[in-house]
Design an enzyme around this catalytic site. Structure first.
Site, PDB file in Angstrom:
ATOM      1  N   LYS A  52       0.844  -1.200   0.000  1.00 35.71           N
ATOM      2  CA  LYS A  52       0.000   0.000   0.000  1.00 35.71           C
ATOM      3  C   LYS A  52       0.880   1.251   0.000  1.00 35.71           C
ATOM      4  O   LYS A  52       0.668   2.180  -0.771  1.00 35.71           O
ATOM      5  CB  LYS A  52      -0.933  -0.001   1.223  1.00 35.71           C
ATOM      6  CG  LYS A  52      -2.057  -1.048   1.114  1.00 35.71           C
ATOM      7  CD  LYS A  52      -2.858  -1.207   2.401  1.00 35.71           C
ATOM      8  CE  LYS A  52      -3.870  -2.346   2.282  1.00 35.71           C
ATOM      9  NZ  LYS A  52      -4.634  -2.615   3.501  1.00 35.71           N
ATOM     10  N   GLN A  96      -4.287  -1.444   9.849  1.00 35.00           N
ATOM     11  CA  GLN A  96      -4.312  -2.785   9.243  1.00 35.00           C
ATOM     12  C   GLN A  96      -4.877  -3.804  10.231  1.00 35.00           C
ATOM     13  O   GLN A  96      -4.487  -3.848  11.403  1.00 35.00           O
ATOM     14  CB  GLN A  96      -2.890  -3.177   8.799  1.00 35.00           C
ATOM     15  CG  GLN A  96      -2.809  -4.457   7.989  1.00 35.00           C
ATOM     16  CD  GLN A  96      -3.488  -4.391   6.621  1.00 35.00           C
ATOM     17  OE1 GLN A  96      -3.667  -3.334   6.030  1.00 35.00           O
ATOM     18  NE2 GLN A  96      -3.885  -5.550   6.109  1.00 35.00           N
ATOM     19  N   ASP A 119     -10.754   3.212   4.629  1.00 36.20           N
ATOM     20  CA  ASP A 119     -11.152   1.797   4.565  1.00 36.20           C
ATOM     21  C   ASP A 119     -12.678   1.655   4.528  1.00 36.20           C
ATOM     22  O   ASP A 119     -13.189   0.584   4.206  1.00 36.20           O
ATOM     23  CB  ASP A 119     -10.659   1.062   5.831  1.00 36.20           C
ATOM     24  CG  ASP A 119      -9.404   0.250   5.594  1.00 36.20           C
ATOM     25  OD1 ASP A 119      -9.193  -0.206   4.452  1.00 36.20           O
ATOM     26  OD2 ASP A 119      -8.640   0.053   6.568  1.00 36.20           O
TER      27      ASP A 119
HETATM   28  N1  GUN Z   1      -6.899  -6.652   6.524  1.00 36.25           N
HETATM   29  C1  GUN Z   1      -7.292  -7.347   5.430  1.00 36.25           C
HETATM   30  N2  GUN Z   1      -7.849  -6.531   4.521  1.00 36.25           N
HETATM   31  C2  GUN Z   1      -7.820  -5.295   5.050  1.00 36.25           C
HETATM   32  C3  GUN Z   1      -8.253  -4.016   4.563  1.00 36.25           C
HETATM   33  O1  GUN Z   1      -8.808  -3.861   3.460  1.00 36.25           O
HETATM   34  N3  GUN Z   1      -8.019  -2.965   5.400  1.00 36.25           N
HETATM   35  C4  GUN Z   1      -7.439  -3.120   6.628  1.00 36.25           C
HETATM   36  N4  GUN Z   1      -7.278  -2.034   7.374  1.00 36.25           N
HETATM   37  N5  GUN Z   1      -7.037  -4.285   7.100  1.00 36.25           N
HETATM   38  C5  GUN Z   1      -7.224  -5.360   6.301  1.00 36.25           C
END
Ligand code: GUN
Length: 294
Positions: A52, A96, A119
């Site tokens: 990311k 995350q 998110d």
């Molecule tokens: N863990 C797995 N997928 C995601 C996501 O799209 N965002 C976040 N913050 N954690 C994740």
């Protein structure tokens, strides 16, 4: 069978965003800034967050990675979130998931400023999504919608079966596929661990979205001819013969299901890269909203 090529489409989206950012720079405007908090050392989470942040750098965004030890307390994490909420330079941020067990995930999500919640996990944003209001749509479901749209997959009146009811994928996906508009207007069945006759339900699906995390769960004999198959599973299977000591696989027996499906996403190279592209798109949206407000 046509491949829903998430790698190709995500690259197109990133190019589109890169052009928008270049224009922002030309006009002397602030570029979008995404921050990501990661707590602990989970290998897969570190890889996702790393990509990311790297993607931000490639397309001209600013980015900040906040790494906190696995022993971090809930209070320490909430303090960090408060800092990012107040930091004018940061347009959007993510925490995350999953988090270590001493931390209450719901409390953490509730602490994020909804205007920075790229998110789309905060109840305010999730509620707006469910009510068809403009908001941040969670990146993985958003990426699946974008794939369906760019490949012009018909969803109206189709039976969509979603496998798995996680807050990140299954639940929002079930809402989005049933919403008014396109992609949407489909009749949705949300299945989970207590669903009876799951194979019978899947066999009636025009569109199957599997977000289970069980390798090879979906077999060719379970899907009907010409079904659209979206594989959201990403599992690391240990394999000493591979350079990384593992390989990545989805929920779908791709080799056999692809012979029957009309459209199918591969793993890797399907939904995964789309998730990152849509997070970047949400961050751009956050920047545009902040500029409009200031
Ligand atoms: N863990 C797995 N997928 C995601 C996501 O799209 N965002 C976040 N913050 N954690 C994740």
């Amino acid at each position: 069978m046509e491949l829903l090529d998430g790698k190709k489409i995500s690259n197109q989206i990133k190019e589109e965003i890169t052009e928008t950012v270049a224009k922002m720079k030309e006009r002397g405007e602030k570029v979008p800034h995404l921050a990501a908090i990661i707590v602990g050392n989970d290998g897969a989470s570190l890889t996702y967050v790393g990509s990311k942040v790297r993607s931000c750098e490639r397309i001209g965004f600013e980015s900040t990675l906040v790494q906190m030890p696995s022993t971090t307390s809930e209070l320490e994490l909430l303090k960090k979130i408060d800092e990012l909420n107040k930091n004018e330079a940061v347009d959007g941020f993510i925490v995350q998931l999953p988090l270590p067990e001493q931390i209450d995930t719901q409390k953490v999500i509730m602490a994020i400023d909804p205007d920075k919640d790229v998110d789309g996990f905060h109840p305010t944003n999730f509620g707006k999504m469910a009510l068809d209001m403009s908001t941040f749509i969670p990146a993985t479901p958003f990426g699946i919608l974008e794939l369906l749209e760019r490949y012009k997959v018909d969803t109206k009146g189709k039976h969509t079966v979603v496998i798995g009811r996680s807050h990140i994928v299954g639940r929002p996906m079930s809402i989005l596929m049933g919403r008014r508009g396109w992609p949407g207007n489909s009749t949705v069945t949300l299945t989970h661990s207590h669903t009876k006759n799951i194979t019978q339900i899947i066999s009636q699906a025009d569109i199957v979205i599997s977000a289970l995390g069980v390798p090879n769960f979906l077999k060719a004999e379970m899907v009907k001819d010409d079904a659209v198959v979206i594989d959201v599973g990403i599992t690391r299977v240990p394999d000493e013969s591979r350079p990384k000591g593992y390989y990545i696989t989805g929920d779908v027996d791709f080799e056999n299901v692809s012979k029957k499906a009309s459209y199918i996403t591969p793993v890797p190279g399907g939904v995964g890269p789309m998730t990152i592209a849509m997070l970047l798109k949400n961050t751009l949206l956050a920047r545009e909203r902040h500029r409009a407000k200031s």
